[in-house]
Write a protein that holds these residues in place. Structure first.
Motif, PDB file in Angstrom:
ATOM      1  N   HIS A 294       0.760  -1.287   0.015  1.00  0.00           N
ATOM      2  CA  HIS A 294      -0.150  -0.039   0.053  1.00  0.00           C
ATOM      3  C   HIS A 294       0.874   1.266  -0.139  1.00  0.00           C
ATOM      4  O   HIS A 294       0.392   2.383  -0.762  1.00  0.00           O
ATOM      5  CB  HIS A 294      -0.932   0.066   1.268  1.00  0.00           C
ATOM      6  CG  HIS A 294      -1.809   1.269   1.401  1.00  0.00           C
ATOM      7  ND1 HIS A 294      -1.383   2.099   2.153  1.00  0.00           N
ATOM      8  CD2 HIS A 294      -2.848   1.616   0.746  1.00  0.00           C
ATOM      9  CE1 HIS A 294      -2.163   3.312   2.158  1.00  0.00           C
ATOM     10  NE2 HIS A 294      -3.146   2.887   1.364  1.00  0.00           N
TER      11      HIS A 294
ATOM     12  N   PRO B 189       2.775   2.885  -4.016  1.00  0.00           N
ATOM     13  CA  PRO B 189       1.680   2.860  -5.221  1.00  0.00           C
ATOM     14  C   PRO B 189       2.234   2.741  -6.523  1.00  0.00           C
ATOM     15  O   PRO B 189       1.414   2.293  -7.571  1.00  0.00           O
ATOM     16  CB  PRO B 189       0.923   4.148  -4.843  1.00  0.00           C
ATOM     17  CG  PRO B 189       1.902   5.032  -4.197  1.00  0.00           C
ATOM     18  CD  PRO B 189       2.700   3.865  -3.049  1.00  0.00           C
TER      19      PRO B 189
ATOM     20  N   HIS C 181       1.536  -0.667  -7.949  1.00  0.00           N
ATOM     21  CA  HIS C 181       0.036  -1.101  -8.127  1.00  0.00           C
ATOM     22  C   HIS C 181      -0.315  -1.482  -9.379  1.00  0.00           C
ATOM     23  O   HIS C 181      -0.894  -2.406  -9.614  1.00  0.00           O
ATOM     24  CB  HIS C 181      -1.128   0.178  -7.452  1.00  0.00           C
ATOM     25  CG  HIS C 181      -0.565   0.168  -5.937  1.00  0.00           C
ATOM     26  ND1 HIS C 181      -1.473   0.934  -5.144  1.00  0.00           N
ATOM     27  CD2 HIS C 181       0.378  -0.280  -4.968  1.00  0.00           C
ATOM     28  CE1 HIS C 181      -0.805   0.997  -4.023  1.00  0.00           C
ATOM     29  NE2 HIS C 181       0.050   0.076  -3.856  1.00  0.00           N
TER      30      HIS C 181
ATOM     31  N   LYS D 151      -1.489  -5.172 -10.436  1.00  0.00           N
ATOM     32  CA  LYS D 151      -2.916  -5.372 -10.696  1.00  0.00           C
ATOM     33  C   LYS D 151      -2.990  -6.043 -12.066  1.00  0.00           C
ATOM     34  O   LYS D 151      -3.797  -6.890 -12.594  1.00  0.00           O
ATOM     35  CB  LYS D 151      -3.768  -4.295 -10.393  1.00  0.00           C
ATOM     36  CG  LYS D 151      -5.314  -4.766 -10.833  1.00  0.00           C
ATOM     37  CD  LYS D 151      -6.061  -3.612 -10.383  1.00  0.00           C
ATOM     38  CE  LYS D 151      -7.602  -3.456 -10.464  1.00  0.00           C
ATOM     39  NZ  LYS D 151      -8.065  -4.414 -11.625  1.00  0.00           N
TER      40      LYS D 151
ATOM     41  N   PHE E 200      -4.861   2.664  -2.866  1.00  0.00           N
ATOM     42  CA  PHE E 200      -5.222   1.478  -3.796  1.00  0.00           C
ATOM     43  C   PHE E 200      -6.589   2.350  -4.328  1.00  0.00           C
ATOM     44  O   PHE E 200      -7.400   2.905  -3.761  1.00  0.00           O
ATOM     45  CB  PHE E 200      -5.855   0.357  -3.149  1.00  0.00           C
ATOM     46  CG  PHE E 200      -4.883  -0.485  -2.701  1.00  0.00           C
ATOM     47  CD1 PHE E 200      -4.047  -0.886  -3.407  1.00  0.00           C
ATOM     48  CD2 PHE E 200      -4.832  -0.595  -1.009  1.00  0.00           C
ATOM     49  CE1 PHE E 200      -3.074  -1.816  -2.935  1.00  0.00           C
ATOM     50  CE2 PHE E 200      -4.030  -1.566  -0.626  1.00  0.00           C
ATOM     51  CZ  PHE E 200      -2.986  -2.027  -1.426  1.00  0.00           C
TER      52      PHE E 200
ATOM     53  N   SER F 192       1.831 -10.444  -6.458  1.00  0.00           N
ATOM     54  CA  SER F 192       0.643  -9.664  -6.616  1.00  0.00           C
ATOM     55  C   SER F 192      -0.568 -10.714  -6.012  1.00  0.00           C
ATOM     56  O   SER F 192      -1.671 -10.080  -5.510  1.00  0.00           O
ATOM     57  CB  SER F 192      -0.031  -9.120  -7.827  1.00  0.00           C
ATOM     58  OG  SER F 192      -0.258 -10.482  -8.659  1.00  0.00           O
TER      59      SER F 192
ATOM     60  N   TRP G 151      -4.055  -8.641  -4.632  1.00  0.00           N
ATOM     61  CA  TRP G 151      -5.273  -8.633  -5.440  1.00  0.00           C
ATOM     62  C   TRP G 151      -6.033  -9.952  -5.656  1.00  0.00           C
ATOM     63  O   TRP G 151      -7.202  -9.865  -5.879  1.00  0.00           O
ATOM     64  CB  TRP G 151      -4.888  -8.039  -6.942  1.00  0.00           C
ATOM     65  CG  TRP G 151      -4.509  -6.706  -7.004  1.00  0.00           C
ATOM     66  CD1 TRP G 151      -5.288  -5.786  -7.434  1.00  0.00           C
ATOM     67  CD2 TRP G 151      -3.492  -5.826  -6.584  1.00  0.00           C
ATOM     68  NE1 TRP G 151      -4.810  -4.656  -7.129  1.00  0.00           N
ATOM     69  CE2 TRP G 151      -3.420  -4.593  -6.593  1.00  0.00           C
ATOM     70  CE3 TRP G 151      -2.116  -6.448  -6.025  1.00  0.00           C
ATOM     71  CZ2 TRP G 151      -2.837  -3.491  -6.422  1.00  0.00           C
ATOM     72  CZ3 TRP G 151      -1.306  -5.455  -5.872  1.00  0.00           C
ATOM     73  CH2 TRP G 151      -1.539  -3.957  -6.100  1.00  0.00           C
TER      74      TRP G 151
END
Length: 317
Positions: free
Chosen positions: A124, A127, A130, A134, A200, A269, A273
């Motif tokens: 987190h 970022p 991310h 994802k 997120f 990941s 996710w």
């Protein structure tokens, strides 16, 4: 060349029979929208595959373009067949009234000294990772198709066959084991206030919970097909297993760099996710390696004795 041996189709057929039985004898109801379009596409691909085989028989030979056409037709047929059977099996087996395994899975992580929440907090706080993580998690189906096609194109027929067979076996194993250890998600278990994690763009790892809760309704009919069929297995992680298979299949080929780069991003990941516990990743890895070694060993004598080598998918020089 065929992308898999007959026993794979037998295993999928058993899965189909189980689904029919559940539809007839349980309170599970499958809406036609979740199986009819894929079944129609599978039948069309099967007809095309049969037509190409008939052409090859008439010609008495298999030019490169014809062999590639057969592989692609079988691949499309398999994709739609698995889309029907594996997704429905995943959801149907979550209707069994077994106790949730989240507490046990989280306890195993802690016993191994692995801090899931610490990892979640670290991701987190970064970022910049991310988007790519994802994307890697969501792209598993495209990556699977790409590695099969890539192996065929570069003349690695035995590896393509081993990958497809190992994929189906791992998917069935994960569904069976996952039915015995149903779990909501590590994100749901550990994170008290997901909305407070503002880095997120959308809440990770909980996309499947509405479907999961519907399937575990204590009474009344269970209708499958009102929403998109997402993956529900927690332990072992099939995402991890597929990523490991991609990496193993690509070893010592021209595909190893992109395959390993993808796997080394996708696997980290999955706790975020995919909402997986760390032991899910370990289980998925162990499953994939074991199945891969078994399938490769079982294929070795066949590949050596085959009068038309599976690697003969490259065009004549």
């Amino acid at each position: 060349m065929q992308l898999c041996r007959a026993y794979i189709y037998v295993l999928l057929a058993f899965g189909g029979v189980f689904l029919v039985g559940m539809g007839l004898l349980s309170r599970v109801d499958f809406l036609p929208v979740v199986w009819r379009p894929d079944l129609g596409a599978a039948c069309q691909a099967l007809l095309l595959w049969g037509a190409l085989k008939l052409v090859a028989r008439k010609l008495g030979r298999r030019p490169f373009a014809l062999r590639m056409g057969e592989v692609l037709a079988e691949g499309i047929f398999l994709i739609y067949l698995m889309a029907i059977i594996l997704r429905l099996l995943d959801h149907t087996t979550k209707t069994f009234a077994l106790p949730l395994a989240d507490q046990a899975l989280a306890g195993l992580d802690q016993m191994l000294g692995l801090s899931w929440l610490g990892y979640f907090d670290w991701i987190h706080a970064h970022p910049a990772w991310h988007g790519v993580m994802k994307w890697a998690y969501d792209a598993i189906n495209s990556a699977t198709a790409a590695v099969v096609l890539g192996l065929v194109v570069i003349g690695q027929g035995p590896r393509a066959k081993a990958f497809v067979e190992a994929f189906v076996i791992c998917a069935l194993i994960s569904i069976v084991i996952g039915s015995m250890f149903p779990a909501r998600a590590a994100v749901d278990f550990w994170v008290a206030d997901l909305a407070s994690y503002t880095n997120f763009t959308s809440p990770p790892g909980v996309y499947h919970l509405d479907a999961f809760e519907m399937l575990r309704a204590p009474d009344g009919p269970i209708v499958i097909g009102t929403e998109q069929l997402v993956g529900l297995v927690t332990f072992p992680s099939l995402h991890t297993g597929i990523a490991v298979l991609i990496m193993l299949a690509a070893m010592r080929t021209w595909l190893w760099v992109p395959a390993w780069a993808y796997g080394l991003v996708m696997i980290p990941s999955t706790p975020i996710w995919g909402g997986h516990y760390f032991v899910d990743l370990m289980g998925g890895t162990a499953m994939a390696v074991t199945v891969w070694l078994f399938v490769r060993k079982s294929l070795a004598p066949k590949a050596a004795a085959d009068p038309l080598p599976l690697d003969a998918l490259t065009p004549a020089q």
